[in-house]
Design an enzyme around this catalytic site. Structure first.
Site, PDB file in Angstrom:
ATOM      1  CG  MET A  11     -45.908-121.807  45.788  1.00 49.97           C
ATOM      2  SD  MET A  11     -45.977-122.055  47.591  1.00 49.97           S
ATOM      3  CE  MET A  11     -44.923-123.499  47.794  1.00 49.97           C
ATOM      4  CB  CYS A  13     -41.256-114.854  45.342  1.00 56.59           C
ATOM      5  SG  CYS A  13     -42.957-114.373  44.988  1.00 56.59           S
ATOM      6  CB  CYS A  16     -45.565-117.789  45.804  1.00 59.60           C
ATOM      7  SG  CYS A  16     -45.246-117.031  44.205  1.00 59.60           S
ATOM      8  CE1 TYR A  63     -48.237-119.325  43.203  1.00 60.32           C
ATOM      9  CE2 TYR A  63     -49.983-119.380  44.845  1.00 60.32           C
ATOM     10  CZ  TYR A  63     -49.002-118.687  44.168  1.00 60.32           C
ATOM     11  OH  TYR A  63     -48.760-117.375  44.457  1.00 60.32           O
ATOM     12  CB  CYS A 123     -31.305-112.318  78.110  1.00 59.81           C
ATOM     13  SG  CYS A 123     -32.838-111.420  78.455  1.00 59.81           S
ATOM     14  CB  CYS A 128     -32.942-108.501  79.098  1.00 56.15           C
ATOM     15  SG  CYS A 128     -32.382-109.142  77.531  1.00 56.15           S
ATOM     16  CB  CYS A 544     -61.560 -86.287  74.165  1.00 56.37           C
ATOM     17  SG  CYS A 544     -60.390 -85.078  74.814  1.00 56.37           S
ATOM     18  CB  CYS A 545     -63.404 -90.474  72.541  1.00 57.13           C
ATOM     19  SG  CYS A 545     -62.928 -90.485  74.253  1.00 57.13           S
TER      20      CYS A 545
END
Length: 547
Positions: A11, A13, A16, A63, A123, A128, A544-545
């Site tokens: 591997m 990167c 991988c 691999y 937070c 938040c 619609c839809c």
């Protein structure tokens, strides 16, 4: 469910890692962690008989898999170190700190947390929670007098800010107790009140008392950054903290800055009845976004009566008789803006000054942030940092993610990396602004051949029935693979919509995948599907839809 480890050679990167992870997932593995640098993968299996099936599947890849080793619970924990007062000591008590403390405590470590103020960090106390509850109050106030329905006769009296503040504070106290303070006893770690600084790499001082630990986490957060404008420090300005504590709505709130904090607080006070002026140095609002997003948000602000001043050069700030005067130069012309309140919202700076990191040669960045690697380690391997103090994306869910990784890394021999490739961002204006992945500009700079789809909010049925059609959906697609690599939304509930887009980007869904998925009708999330159709269709010509 048992945990297993397998060494995998070859591997090189992150791609991988993704390849191996996909193979493991296909064969029933869960809680998968793959590290190409260390050449290994860890995972859990419900059925141990799947081991050899997984190994055979990995042999089909480029691999080279080794033997699959069972990791007993004892293998996963580091033994307690009795040389120190604690195995793990955390400075700070916000989202990163609690996530780390819980994980490490569950793994058997002796944990302590040091906090100089209220438990819970930014937070719940000043970020938040208080801001979003006041934002909702402002929205309701504004809608009472500005809703789009012709048959409704509504009105609103002047808001009672003192009562709103009381209600806000009760909510903050409740969540601080339930989500933070009560958990200290639940998980059995120590809380130490006071301000900490390092004496050496294994010792801190708190109010004159020395404490030692095998490992540390710096999770001290960040504070409002105050720019160096002549006269500003001698003026009674507001920050994002004090702006949420006003007992009266300002007549005119002037804001230095136009980022997410400035937009949220500015619009909140506009909704509560204030005149609001936003000022920024740059020539384009929200310049980190593509122009379609910036222009939509700017139009939204102007429609609500908020003044936006761009390309401002700040000359001086002064205060006379309770009024604030901001002296500017705009396009070569001198101007003075007067307001009864001045909010400085120009970003945040990491809280590292009081740590005395120079005592341990702690490496800091140019803005004072603690420098970390992918394992959240500082330049001193047993000292970690997480959350806003690292200038990572400043969201509590990022801090919690990082803290959980640190809690594992200090208590297990196998280390885990942070993964911040797919971090959604939300600004809680009305309509809100949300994004995930690349912008068009960023994708082009990164070398992608991109296709884009821009869908006005007026093409989304939910917006039409709401009579609120100011907004936009923009999708960024890799033209070679048709995979979605970015999504940006300005719409009601954009923060909820962006979660679906985050999954699409993370799991490499294509435009075809979105188009083939049924979206509930009359939801804002349907805009994602309609925007995917816009890559090669004119959605205005669909029923619609029909999408």
């Amino acid at each position: 469910m048992k945990k297993f480890l397998i060494e995998i050679k070859g591997m090189t990167c992150g791609s991988c890692e993704d390849h191996v992870r996909d193979k493991l997932q296909e064969k029933g593995a869960e809680n998968i962690q793959v590290d190409h640098q260390e050449g290994k993968a860890e995972f859990h299996l419900l059925d141990e008989r799947q081991k050899e099936i997984i190994r055979e599947e990995l042999r089909k890849t480029p691999y080279e898999p080794g033997e699959i080793i069972s990791m007993s619970p004892g293998d996963e924990r580091r033994p307690a170190n009795t040389t120190y007062d604690y195995d793990f000591l955390i400075i700070g008590s916000g989202g990163a700190a609690f996530s780390a403390a819980i994980q490490a405590s569950e793994n058997g470590l002796r944990v302590a947390m040091v906090e100089k103020g209220d438990v819970g960090g930014t937070c719940v106390n000043i970020g938040c929670v208080p801001s979003k509850t006041l934002l909702q109050a402002g929205y309701i106030q504004f809608q009472s007098g500005h809703h789009p329905f012709s048959g409704l006769m509504t009105s609103a009296k002047q808001p009672d800010m003192a009562e709103l503040q009381n209600q806000k504070e009760k909510l903050v106290q409740q969540l601080r107790k339930e989500k933070y303070e009560d958990l200290i006893e639940e998980y059995g770690f120590d809380l130490i009140q006071g301000e900490a600084h390092f004496l050496d790499a294994h010792t801190i001082s708190v109010q004159g008392k020395e404490l030692t630990a095998a490992s540390f986490l710096i999770a001290t957060g960040a504070s409002p950054y105050i720019p160096d404008i002549p006269g500003l420090k001698d003026t009674s300005y507001l920050t994002s903290t004090s702006a949420l504590e006003l007992k009266e709505v300002p007549n005119h709130l002037v804001i230095i800055g136009s980022g997410y904090t400035a937009l949220e607080i500015g619009q909140m006070y506009r909704h509560l009845g204030a005149e609001v002026t936003l000022m920024q140095r740059s020539s384009r609002l929200l310049k980190q976004y593509d122009p379609e997003i910036s222009e939509t948000v700017e139009g939204m602000l102007k429609e609500e009566g908020i003044t936006l001043m761009k390309e401002v050069n700040y000359k001086k700030v002064e205060e006379k008789n309770g009024k604030k005067y901001i002296h500017l130069e705009v396009e070569g012309n001198k101007k003075t803006i007067e307001g009864d309140q001045l909010l400085v919202a120009t970003g945040r700076k990491p809280n590292t000054e009081k740590l005395q990191g120079e005592n341990i040669d702690l490496a800091l960045g140019e803005d004072g942030e603690v420098l970390i690697n992918d394992y959240l380690e500082t330049n001193i391997s047993h000292i970690y940092a997480a959350g806003d103090v690292t200038l990572s994306p400043q969201f509590v869910y990022v801090a919690a993610h990082q803290g959980g990784i640190v809690g594992q890394n200090v208590s297990k021999p196998s280390k885990k990396k942070q993964r911040l490739e797919h971090v959604p961002a939300v600004t809680f204006t009305t309509p809100s602004i949300a994004s995930i992945g690349w912008t068009e500009s960023q994708a082009n700079q990164a070398g992608y051949d991109v296709k884009t789809s821009v869908l006005p909010l007026g093409s989304v049925p939910r917006a039409l029935v709401n009579h609120h059609d100011q907004g936009v959906f923009k999708l960024i697609m890799d033209a070679k693979s048709n995979q979605l690599i970015g999504a940006h939304v300005v719409a009601e509930n954009a923060g909820d919509v962006i979660y679906a887009a985050t999954l699409a980007v993370k799991f490499k869904l294509t435009a075809d995948d979105l188009q083939e998925t049924m979206a509930p009708y009359l939801t804002m999330a349907e805009g994602l599907k309609l925007a995917s159709l816009t890559f090669d269709k004119d959605v205005s010509k669909l029923s619609c839809c029909a999408g």
